[in-house]
Design an enzyme around this catalytic site. Structure first.
Site, PDB file in Angstrom:
ATOM      1  N   LYS A 162      39.798  40.235  29.169  1.00  0.00           N
ATOM      2  CA  LYS A 162      38.701  40.208  30.135  1.00  0.00           C
ATOM      3  C   LYS A 162      37.458  40.707  29.416  1.00  0.00           C
ATOM      4  O   LYS A 162      37.045  41.868  29.564  1.00  0.00           O
ATOM      5  CB  LYS A 162      39.037  41.084  31.349  1.00  0.00           C
ATOM      6  CG  LYS A 162      40.075  40.445  32.270  1.00  0.00           C
ATOM      7  CD  LYS A 162      40.394  41.310  33.460  1.00  0.00           C
ATOM      8  CE  LYS A 162      39.335  41.248  34.535  1.00  0.00           C
ATOM      9  NZ  LYS A 162      39.352  40.003  35.319  1.00  0.00           N
TER      10      LYS A 162
HETATM   11  N1  PPE Z   1      41.740  34.699  36.139  1.00  0.00           N
HETATM   12  C1  PPE Z   1      40.511  35.218  35.966  1.00  0.00           C
HETATM   13  C2  PPE Z   1      39.495  34.424  35.236  1.00  0.00           C
HETATM   14  C3  PPE Z   1      40.213  36.493  36.456  1.00  0.00           C
HETATM   15  O1  PPE Z   1      38.999  37.008  36.273  1.00  0.00           O
HETATM   16  C4  PPE Z   1      41.201  37.209  37.164  1.00  0.00           C
HETATM   17  C5  PPE Z   1      40.896  38.559  37.705  1.00  0.00           C
HETATM   18  C6  PPE Z   1      42.470  36.623  37.317  1.00  0.00           C
HETATM   19  C7  PPE Z   1      42.710  35.379  36.780  1.00  0.00           C
HETATM   20  C8  PPE Z   1      43.596  37.356  37.984  1.00  0.00           C
HETATM   21  O2  PPE Z   1      43.992  38.459  37.222  1.00  0.00           O
HETATM   22  P1  PPE Z   1      44.690  39.748  37.846  1.00  0.00           P
HETATM   23  O3  PPE Z   1      43.632  40.493  38.594  1.00  0.00           O
HETATM   24  O4  PPE Z   1      45.231  40.471  36.691  1.00  0.00           O
HETATM   25  O5  PPE Z   1      45.727  39.246  38.754  1.00  0.00           O
HETATM   26  N2  PPE Z   1      39.612  38.714  38.235  1.00  0.00           N
HETATM   27  C9  PPE Z   1      39.125  40.036  38.466  1.00  0.00           C
HETATM   28  C10 PPE Z   1      37.628  40.058  38.561  1.00  0.00           C
HETATM   29  C11 PPE Z   1      37.027  39.289  39.669  1.00  0.00           C
HETATM   30  C12 PPE Z   1      35.527  39.432  39.676  1.00  0.00           C
HETATM   31  O6  PPE Z   1      34.971  40.016  38.741  1.00  0.00           O
HETATM   32  O7  PPE Z   1      34.902  38.983  40.651  1.00  0.00           O
HETATM   33  C13 PPE Z   1      39.803  40.689  39.651  1.00  0.00           C
HETATM   34  O8  PPE Z   1      40.484  40.021  40.412  1.00  0.00           O
HETATM   35  O9  PPE Z   1      39.640  41.899  39.796  1.00  0.00           O
END
Ligand code: PPE
Length: 310
Positions: free
Chosen positions: A163
């Protein structure tokens, strides 16, 4: 545009101590502001039926933050344990029973040359109450998606497991385009045209009782919520296949849902103006959503290892 945000002036953990919201600042010549080299996480805490609050999968999120920094060649001036403790500290300090937590690592002022080898590495952790990411109705009624005109940046030049702040320009532009066109969220295809993910969510498609999701190692963030849902689906004996998904699969299916820490488990009711299933949350999305909210709150959950109590 962001109701409530200005009121959420909670103190922030900055470089080792809690400071007032207004004091959590950085200089305009901070390197990361110019070049985007930084890393962040999104984490949530929930309150269970027993009245106790816990952070969901804290260790995994902090590990991914350090993995992102390793990929970004940023040396974090704290240990993973110190960052876990700092996250607990700021949530306790702000007396938050349920919240979103945003750790951020960035390069501060100093050299404004591209390499910036000696700039201070700064760390902030903000925590504030945050409701449903895609709107209150989204969790029940589902959202309307479009396939984006932007591609997910390919794995040759994008670190899909990290990220990294600058990588999110791709998501920001795709999200802005989707909103401008009247959709709730965008789905990005990868450079080859296979379905990758949403701007901040992983995607799942259900066909004939089987759940499909793009594999790890494709142009997707291997989300922690995605991993949680794969485990919950296995627990519920719902077959899951991690395999390449095409745009046809977005149209030919019984159900679609998205997931992420912010988005939680959000059903999809329409893609590119085409109705998904019967236009309502489907039975598998409903089941997975219920199991997810039980797991994050520690209610009737078989996974106490996912919770760090505040
Ligand atoms: N893909 C992307 C591109 C992504 O940013 C996230 C999280 C996910 C998949 C899912 O990842 P996880 O949270 O580990 O299940 N996105 C974060 C930021 C969103 C935002 O900045 O707005 C989040 O869900 O916190």
């Amino acid at each position: 545009m962001f109701p409530g945000l200005m009121a959420d002036k909670y103190p922030i953990w900055l470089d080792g101590e809690i400071v007032p919201y207004e004091a959590a600042t950085t200089h305009v010549l901070s390197h990361s502001l110019h070049y985007g080299l930084g890393a962040f996480e999104g984490i949530r805490a929930y309150k269970g039926e027993d009245g106790r609050s816990a952070i969901f999968r804290l260790k995994e999120h902090v590990k991914r933050l350090f993995d992102s920094c390793r990929i970004a060649t940023i040396e974090v001036p704290f240990t993973e344990q110190e960052i876990c403790d700092a996250i607990l500290h700021v949530v306790r300090h702000n007396k938050l029973a349920e919240c979103y937590i945003r750790p951020l690592v960035w390069l501060g002022e100093g050299s404004i040359k591209v390499a910036a080898l000696d700039n201070a590495v700064r760390v902030a952790i903000a925590a504030w109450p945050w409701g449903a990411y895609l709107g209150d109705e989204a969790l029940e009624r589902g959202v309307r998606l479009c396939v984006s005109s932007y591609s997910r940046i390919g794995v040759r030049s994008h670190f899909e497991k990290a990220k990294i702040s600058g990588q999110y320009v791709n998501s920001v532009l795709a999200k802005r385009e989707a909103l401008a066109n009247g959709f709730d969220e965008a789905i990005l295809l990868d450079a080859q045209g296979f379905v990758a993910e949403g701007t901040g969510e992983n995607i799942f498609v259900v066909r004939d009782g089987t759940i499909f999701t793009p594999p790890r190692g494709s142009s997707i963030l291997a989300g922690i919520t995605r991993d949680t849902l794969l485990t919950l689906a296995a627990d519920a004996e719902i077959p899951v296949r991690e395999e390449t998904i095409t745009r046809s699969d977005l149209y030919l299916n019984d159900e679609v849902f998205m997931c992420g820490t912010a988005a939680e488990v959000t059903p999809v009711r329409e893609i590119d103006g085409r109705m998904i299933g019967n236009g309502r949350r489907g039975p598998i999305a409903a089941r997975i959503q219920k199991d997810y909210f039980h797991a994050v709150r520690g209610n009737h959950s078989n996974h106490p290892e996912w919770l760090t109590y505040i």
